[in-house]
Design a protein around this motif. Structure first.
Motif, PDB file in Angstrom:
ATOM      1  N   GLY A  71      -3.502   3.391  -3.125  1.00 16.84           N
ATOM      2  CA  GLY A  71      -4.505   2.857  -3.835  1.00 16.84           C
ATOM      3  C   GLY A  71      -4.139   1.695  -4.671  1.00 16.84           C
ATOM      4  O   GLY A  71      -3.603   1.654  -5.465  1.00 16.84           O
ATOM      5  N   SER A 103       0.651  -1.333   0.042  1.00 18.55           N
ATOM      6  CA  SER A 103       0.087  -0.046   0.113  1.00 18.55           C
ATOM      7  C   SER A 103       0.941   1.034  -0.074  1.00 18.55           C
ATOM      8  O   SER A 103       0.415   2.222  -0.340  1.00 18.55           O
ATOM      9  N   THR A 107      -7.125   2.394   0.233  1.00 22.51           N
ATOM     10  CA  THR A 107      -7.835   1.102  -0.163  1.00 22.51           C
ATOM     11  C   THR A 107      -8.735   0.581   0.799  1.00 22.51           C
ATOM     12  O   THR A 107      -8.190   0.392   2.165  1.00 22.51           O
ATOM     13  N   SER A 126     -11.372   1.425  -3.893  1.00 22.75           N
ATOM     14  CA  SER A 126     -10.343   2.404  -4.022  1.00 22.75           C
ATOM     15  C   SER A 126     -10.496   3.403  -5.369  1.00 22.75           C
ATOM     16  O   SER A 126     -10.839   2.875  -6.203  1.00 22.75           O
ATOM     17  N   ILE A 156     -13.573  -4.375  -2.971  1.00 25.23           N
ATOM     18  CA  ILE A 156     -12.471  -3.553  -2.678  1.00 25.23           C
ATOM     19  C   ILE A 156     -12.933  -2.014  -3.287  1.00 25.23           C
ATOM     20  O   ILE A 156     -13.311  -2.097  -4.292  1.00 25.23           O
TER      21      ILE A 156
END
Length: 345
Positions: A149, A123, A227, A201, A199
């Motif tokens: 992200g 990340s 995220t 993002s 997810i």
């Protein structure tokens, strides 16, 4: 009396099983399911409230019912060398989940450790916030990191046109921006173990729901930074991690040899799938697998060039691969058959 008591238990269990999807109409839904009056259902609702199994929010006309959380927990972790995914699992998450069936714990163990490790290794964020909510029927874990992200990182690392292409690649599996240290299998298998896996993002999100059509993508009105991974699972599911692995692996080494590619992720809005460039985008990296199922759910038609590239040109270059169309309507199948006929001509 025993029969009456058993029916009451069935009614209350029905309410618990269905209240999350019918928070406003659960009374009416229960009335229809058991052919009883609203007054009768409300007595059961009140008992569940007293037992702290459900919550009531709102006034009479706007009343909503929710499962009462048995556990609500949140913790912020610094993404430095002092933390590891196994510690997060063993010290924090596992004790909160409590005495769940072994197969359920196995799925949570895999999902939590894989997703938290992604936050640590990929990340580029400073911290991750983990929340857990457990009710009488299901549990949910959310992991949020404040990094770059995931879709932006994939887009940058692979030189993709935009974040939507990142979601398509993620759906295929075997995708990692750090191949020396990661296999790229964690998200693929986690998404298929849980009842719901999402997810969020940037401008898009990736979602998979067990038992429904393959992964899908949607643009968000309010983009997320970092995220957010959301995992949700029934506390009493019969699904096992091994069943999921077995569905996509083969051989003595359990190699990840099979995948499902949601074709509609290649589409943009009302665009038609007609060009070879669209097909080549869909075919990117699938030579890593032996068997590929192309899921055409939601695709109304395809063009001749698209079908030719997918089912004649590529197979001729990869004769040992098996390409299988699924959920294709009659119009799509006609184009596929036409391409395959030309291949044998």
């Amino acid at each position: 009396m025993a029969g009456v008591r058993k029916r009451g238990e069935q009614i209350r269990q029905f309410i618990l099983d269905n209240v999350e999807h019918n928070s406003k109409d659960i009374v009416n839904v229960t009335c229809r399911a058991f052919d009883i009056s609203r007054q009768g259902v409300n007595k059961h609702m009140q008992r569940l409230v007293e037992q702290k199994s459900i919550l009531i929010k709102g006034a009479t006309k706007n009343r909503h019912y929710y499962l009462h959380p048995l556990v609500e927990w949140v913790e912020i972790f610094s993404l430095d060398k002092t933390i590891s995914e196994d510690i997060v699992w063993r010290v924090h998450i596992a004790p909160l989940l409590g005495e769940l069936p072994g197969n359920v714990i196995d799925i949570w163990h895999f999902g939590v450790t894989e997703m938290f490790n992604n936050a640590i290794d990929h990340s580029s964020g400073q911290h991750a916030t983990v929340t857990l909510k457990k009710t009488a029927t299901s549990s949910e874990v959310v992991i949020y990191d404040n990094g770059e992200g995931i879709f932006k990182k994939i887009q940058r690392a692979m030189g993709l046109y935009d974040e939507r292409h990142s979601v398509l690649e993620l759906a295929k599996g075997k995708l990692t921006t750090d191949p020396a240290n990661h296999s790229g299998e964690g998200i693929f298998f986690s998404s298929r173990m849980f009842d719901n896996f999402t997810i969020f993002s940037g401008n898009v999100y990736f979602s998979h729901t067990h038992g429904e059509v393959e992964d899908w993508i949607l643009e968000q009105q309010h983009p997320n930074t970092g995220t957010i991974v959301v995992m949700r699972l029934s506390n009493n599911t019969s699904r096992t991690a091994k069943q999921v692995f077995d569905s996509f692996t083969s051989g003595d080494d359990y190699g990840f040899t099979k995948t499902v590619v949601p074709v509609r992720l290649t589409q943009y809005g009302d665009d038609k799938l007609v060009s070879r460039s669209q097909a080549k985008r869909l075919l990117l990296r699938i030579d890593k697998f032996k068997t590929v199922l192309f899921d055409f759910n939601g695709v109304e038609s395809i063009g001749q060039s698209f079908a030719d590239e997918l089912f004649r040109v590529f197979p001729s270059q990869h004769p040992n691969m098996e390409l299988i169309p699924t959920h294709a309507n009659e119009a799509v199948m006609q184009m596929i058959k036409r391409a395959r006929v030309h291949d044998t001509a």
